[in-house]
Design a protein around this motif. Structure first.
Motif, PDB file in Angstrom:
ATOM      1  N   UNK A 176     -69.735  69.800  18.087  1.00 35.56           N
ATOM      2  CA  UNK A 176     -70.666  70.941  18.139  1.00 35.56           C
ATOM      3  C   UNK A 176     -70.024  72.199  18.707  1.00 35.56           C
ATOM      4  N   UNK A 177     -69.234  72.058  19.776  1.00 37.68           N
ATOM      5  CA  UNK A 177     -68.577  73.233  20.351  1.00 37.68           C
ATOM      6  C   UNK A 177     -67.484  73.753  19.432  1.00 37.68           C
ATOM      7  N   UNK A 178     -66.738  72.834  18.799  1.00 31.08           N
ATOM      8  CA  UNK A 178     -65.718  73.262  17.836  1.00 31.08           C
ATOM      9  C   UNK A 178     -66.360  74.055  16.702  1.00 31.08           C
ATOM     10  N   UNK A 179     -67.485  73.575  16.198  1.00 33.10           N
ATOM     11  CA  UNK A 179     -68.159  74.248  15.095  1.00 33.10           C
ATOM     12  C   UNK A 179     -68.629  75.635  15.519  1.00 33.10           C
ATOM     13  N   UNK A 180     -69.175  75.751  16.718  1.00 36.44           N
ATOM     14  CA  UNK A 180     -69.602  77.066  17.201  1.00 36.44           C
ATOM     15  C   UNK A 180     -68.408  78.011  17.300  1.00 36.44           C
ATOM     16  N   UNK A 181     -67.273  77.486  17.760  1.00 36.54           N
ATOM     17  CA  UNK A 181     -66.060  78.293  17.860  1.00 36.54           C
ATOM     18  C   UNK A 181     -65.617  78.790  16.494  1.00 36.54           C
ATOM     19  N   UNK A 182     -65.569  77.890  15.511  1.00 32.49           N
ATOM     20  CA  UNK A 182     -65.113  78.262  14.172  1.00 32.49           C
ATOM     21  C   UNK A 182     -66.055  79.271  13.534  1.00 32.49           C
ATOM     22  N   UNK A 183     -67.358  79.068  13.674  1.00 29.48           N
ATOM     23  CA  UNK A 183     -68.325  80.007  13.101  1.00 29.48           C
ATOM     24  C   UNK A 183     -68.212  81.367  13.771  1.00 29.48           C
ATOM     25  N   UNK A 184     -67.972  81.367  15.063  1.00 25.64           N
ATOM     26  CA  UNK A 184     -67.821  82.631  15.785  1.00 25.64           C
ATOM     27  C   UNK A 184     -66.630  83.410  15.245  1.00 25.64           C
ATOM     28  N   UNK A 185     -65.545  82.727  14.955  1.00 19.28           N
ATOM     29  CA  UNK A 185     -64.365  83.404  14.423  1.00 19.28           C
ATOM     30  C   UNK A 185     -64.687  84.111  13.118  1.00 19.28           C
ATOM     31  N   UNK A 186     -65.350  83.411  12.221  1.00 25.61           N
ATOM     32  CA  UNK A 186     -65.634  83.988  10.909  1.00 25.61           C
ATOM     33  C   UNK A 186     -66.713  85.061  11.011  1.00 25.61           C
ATOM     34  N   UNK A 187     -67.679  84.875  11.912  1.00 25.89           N
ATOM     35  CA  UNK A 187     -68.778  85.836  12.051  1.00 25.89           C
ATOM     36  C   UNK A 187     -68.341  87.156  12.663  1.00 25.89           C
TER      37      UNK A 187
END
Length: 349
Positions: A176-187
């Motif tokens: 879950x934290x990894x996914x939030x990190x990856x989405x933050x990068x793209x967003x």
């Protein structure tokens, strides 16, 4: 017409395999065709795995049936439709001009810990690999992931995610934290410099284990005779063949990079082609004839690459030396890395 993969696609046609014998192997691909260059790499990976290892192959896809998925199932591969938790973020990033949906398949690998429900450790590889011998679990399994370096075999500051041994439970907990990190990068950041490998390196900085180089051996590292996994990182087999058989747009950075590797390390690529030919003996791979031919040409004819375009400057790129403290908050680590990257770009301009 493409057909959605249903639950039937989750059943492997591998009755002749003993599922207790080897590691479960995951690989991933978006919608590719059987006869394409990428289709060749996928077939090579599967045929060499079934011939030379005890691995249990599982393909994660973007969810459609075609001739490639049917070939996979006929060769004992479990085909799994990915859940694609990054899809909405990536499409929004493309709409905003920050990313491309063609990279959607790259993010399928991050789903492995969420899809795996049985084994404590699994192997993931990119699809451009050839298995030269069996791939057992390393003697010291990782806390999260074990990986080998990117370009230089001593470059342990930044790993290549093309071969990863995964600790399923720990990666599932951190997902879950990894996914939030990856989405933050793209967003929020410049998607042109971001990818799934960067996301892994950023998130697991200071928490990943070193993987034996033989599990992710590159042709430009030299003789692969002791390797377990040969990874065609950069030039694929069909790219090398094209250098000998057709005019190429050398003005494009993509082709200059690929050609620089082949022209600089022809002996490594010759040995790699010979290893692929040997690793697929007795398989139903029609391309073996030209694989043998290109191996012979590499032995007798230098790659027909204009010498003025050869440049291995990217070997010395320190983009992996991000310089952040792993204890910093995640957003601060990301922004620090991007600032360093942009500063280097300005200095080198």
């Amino acid at each position: 017409m493409r057909r959605l993969i249903g639950t039937a696609g989750l059943t492997a046609r591998a009755a002749d395999r003993d599922d207790t014998r080897g590691l479960k192997w995951y690989f991933a691909s978006n919608q590719q065709r059987l006869g394409s260059g990428h289709g060749l790499n996928l077939r090579l990976a599967v045929l060499s795995a079934r011939r030379n290892t005890r691995l249990r192959p599982h393909l994660i896809t973007t969810g459609f049936r075609n001739d490639l998925t049917e070939w996979m199932e006929a060769h004992g591969v479990t085909v799994i439709p990915g859940r694609q938790p990054m899809a909405e973020t990536i499409r929004a990033g493309e709409a905003a001009g920050r990313y491309h949906t063609r990279y959607l398949g790259h993010w399928l690998r991050c789903e492995v810990p969420m899809l795996e429900e049985e084994d404590p450790f699994v192997l993931y590889t990119d699809f451009d690999v050839v298995f030269l011998r069996d791939v057992p679990l390393p003697p010291r399994p990782p806390r999260y992931i074990a990986c080998a370096p990117e370009f230089r075999p001593d470059g342990w500051h930044y790993f290549n995610s093309g071969a990863m041994v995964m600790n399923v439970a720990n990666m599932r907990r951190s997902f879950p934290e990894f996914l939030r990190s990856a989405k933050h990068q793209i967003d929020t950041l410049d998607g042109k410099i971001l990818n799934d490998q960067y996301a892994y390196n950023n998130f697991y900085a200071g928490r990943w284990n070193r993987l034996d180089l033989r599990y992710n051996w590159k042709p430009y590292w030299g003789d692969p005779s002791e390797a377990r996994i040969l990874h065609f990182h950069g030039p694929k087999l069909h790219n090398v063949r094209a250098m000998y058989t057709q005019p190429l747009p050398w003005e494009q950075p993509y082709w200059r990079t690929l050609a620089s590797l082949v022209a600089s390390f022809p002996d490594g690529y010759r040995a790699a082609f010979e290893a692929v030919f040997a690793a697929t003996e007795g398989t139903d791979l029609p391309e073996r004839a030209w694989i043998r031919e290109i191996a012979d040409r590499l032995a007798t004819q230098p790659p027909p690459v204009p010498p003025e375009i050869v440049d291995l400057g990217f070997f010395n790129n320190d983009y992996g030396k991000l310089g952040f403290d792993a204890r910093w908050p995640l957003d601060e680590r990301i922004h620090y890395a991007i600032r360093r990257w942009r500063l280097r770009r300005r200095q080198n301009a």
